[in-house]
Write an enzyme that holds these catalytic residues in place. Structure first.
Site, PDB file in Angstrom:
ATOM      1  CG  HIS A  70     -24.030 -24.062  41.407  1.00  0.00           C
ATOM      2  ND1 HIS A  70     -24.409 -25.353  41.109  1.00  0.00           N
ATOM      3  CD2 HIS A  70     -23.412 -23.590  40.289  1.00  0.00           C
ATOM      4  CE1 HIS A  70     -24.048 -25.649  39.873  1.00  0.00           C
ATOM      5  NE2 HIS A  70     -23.433 -24.591  39.356  1.00  0.00           N
ATOM      6  CG  HIS A  91     -24.878 -21.384  36.248  1.00  0.00           C
ATOM      7  ND1 HIS A  91     -25.308 -22.420  35.461  1.00  0.00           N
ATOM      8  CD2 HIS A  91     -23.803 -21.867  36.944  1.00  0.00           C
ATOM      9  CE1 HIS A  91     -24.543 -23.480  35.658  1.00  0.00           C
ATOM     10  NE2 HIS A  91     -23.617 -23.164  36.556  1.00  0.00           N
ATOM     11  CD  GLU A  92     -21.448 -19.992  39.426  1.00  0.00           C
ATOM     12  OE1 GLU A  92     -21.413 -20.663  40.487  1.00  0.00           O
ATOM     13  OE2 GLU A  92     -21.019 -20.424  38.344  1.00  0.00           O
TER      14      GLU A  92
END
Length: 448
Positions: free
Chosen positions: A26, A22-23
């Site tokens: 980003h 997920h990170e």
């Protein structure tokens, strides 16, 4: 590995993999949009390992492995070096900021499709959708008979017991009549309707399943393997014998056989078994023993293993597996939004929420079932993270996206005061959800 430590270990593996992915979403999109990333952290708190990359980003693993974050150069958090002004987050166009924030849930969605794809490539073993119904239950009154094979749930074809029950559980949330197509042991197809509208409102799925009474059919009472040196073998039983009765008590399936052995042996260890071998009836005398097998509690045993449920394996080639992974992602997304909508409207109970404890328990169970099942679990949790993060709650990615959509409409950023108020509201909502999920987890562990 004990259940507790296994649950903790696989929870950490799950969070480590999914949060990192997920990170990374980003991080990757931020770099492509020209934003400087100051820190990429897996976990919170003090760093237990870190290094500075050639791009100037600090990569670290922190002590509390229950999340992670990407820290970008942001003017709202302090002065920005004029030389780095072009790499500052808030100075980027609103569309670039939307792309950066949406990338986290987007990468979770990509992970979901990839995990399902690999699962279908490897092949997920499952039980065939052969069912029975507990006496006097809703399923029994609807016409479910022992050994019925579910072919379709609400018009959708199902090939495994898990897929069939997923459809049933999704329908339980709405408590509306559910059409089933089944094929009986005589080969005839029947159309049935489960009257789920008879269920009382406001209860959890576990309670509804008990009242529905739809269960995996037990195996036939056949001695699939008679253990050498055990009472059944010493009494003359052979592999393939069909058990008809114990002390005159009829045996309809292997589950009934398992229940009757300790009950009858507690009265007298000398058991009379009626069996069929090659179509011919025989009677055997078997002296049961009071002992434990493979670490199980001490009980009366005679040393017979049943055939187990019929197994099917979902395994496809690369193209078919990819198509199936997209279908599974879409179907589970629809079911998740269906659950959220019904909880908001009050049609489904919030008792259905699970938290970290529940996730840890399922993580351990799925890991013990093999890699395909663990991939299935990871895919579902990753999808849940994507959907949860897209909810328009401040502090979540969806809350930031809501601010940017407002900015697109009004032509200027949301005021800092509004964002601060939103952060407090978001934190309150998030802690309320977490507290409710934690309460549900603890409540499920308590004896009823």
């Amino acid at each position: 590995m004990t259940s507790f430590f296994g649950s903790v270990f696989w929870l950490l593996v799950t969070l480590g993999v999914l949060v990192t992915f997920h990170e990374f979403g980003h991080y990757w999109v931020a770099r492509r949009c020209g934003v400087k990333v100051l820190r990429f952290s897996v976990g919170f708190g003090n760093a237990i390992w870190k290094r500075i990359g050639r791009d100037g980003t600090e990569y670290q693993i922190a002590a509390i492995p229950l999340g992670g974050y990407v820290k970008m150069l942001d003017a709202r958090e302090g002065e920005v070096d004029p030389a780095l002004q072009s790499q500052e987050f808030t100075g980027k166009s609103v569309w670039k900021r939307i792309a950066i924030i949406a990338a986290g849930p987007g990468f979770n969605l990509i992970f979901t499709v990839a995990a399902f794809w690999l699962m279908f490539m490897l092949g997920r073993p499952d039980a065939a959708p052969l069912v029975t119904a507990t006496p006097q239950s809703i399923a029994a009154r609807a016409g479910i008979q022992p050994g019925d094979r579910i072919l379709r749930v609400d018009g959708e074809e199902v090939g495994t017991y898990t897929d069939a029950m997923d459809g049933v559980v999704n329908a339980l949330l709405g408590r509306s009549p559910l059409p089933l197509t089944v094929r009986g042991t005589n080969g005839r197809q029947r159309e049935l309707v489960l009257p789920l509208d008879e269920l009382p409102p406001g209860e959890g799925v576990a309670s509804y399943l008990d009242q529905l009474g739809l269960k995996l059919a037990s195996s036939p009472a056949i001695a699939d393997h008679v253990l050498p040196g055990k009472p059944a073998s010493l009494g003359g039983m052979q592999d393939g014998d069909r058990i008809v009765s114990i002390n005159g008590q009829p045996v309809n399936d292997y589950a009934t056989f398992q229940k009757l052995v300790p009950i009858e042996a507690a009265k007298s260890a000398h058991l009379k078994l009626a069996i069929e071998r090659g179509g011919k009836p025989l009677e055997l005398a078997v002296d049961a023993r009071h002992e434990s097998i493979e670490g199980q509690p001490v009980t009366w045993i005679i040393g017979v293993n049943g055939p187990g449920p019929e197994q099917v394996t979902l395994r496809y080639g690369p193209l078919k597996a990819f198509s199936a992974s997209l279908d599974a992602t879409w179907r589970n997304t629809a079911q998740t939004f269906n659950l959220i909508g019904k909880m908001i409207s009050g049609q489904a109970s919030t008792n259905n929420l699970s938290g970290v404890i529940g996730i840890a328990s399922v993580a351990n169970q799925s890991a013990s079932m093999g890699l395909p099942w663990f991939l299935n679990f990871l895919a579902l949790v990753s999808l849940s993270l994507a959907i949860l993060n897209l909810l328009p709650i401040p502090v979540l990615d969806g809350g930031h996206l809501l601010y940017y959509l407002v900015e697109l409409v009004k032509g200027s950023p949301v005021s800092e005061q509004t964002m601060v108020i939103g952060q407090y509201i978001g934190i309150a909502l998030l802690f309320t959800l977490m507290g409710l999920a934690f309460y549900n987890d603890i409540h499920r562990m308590l004896p009823s």
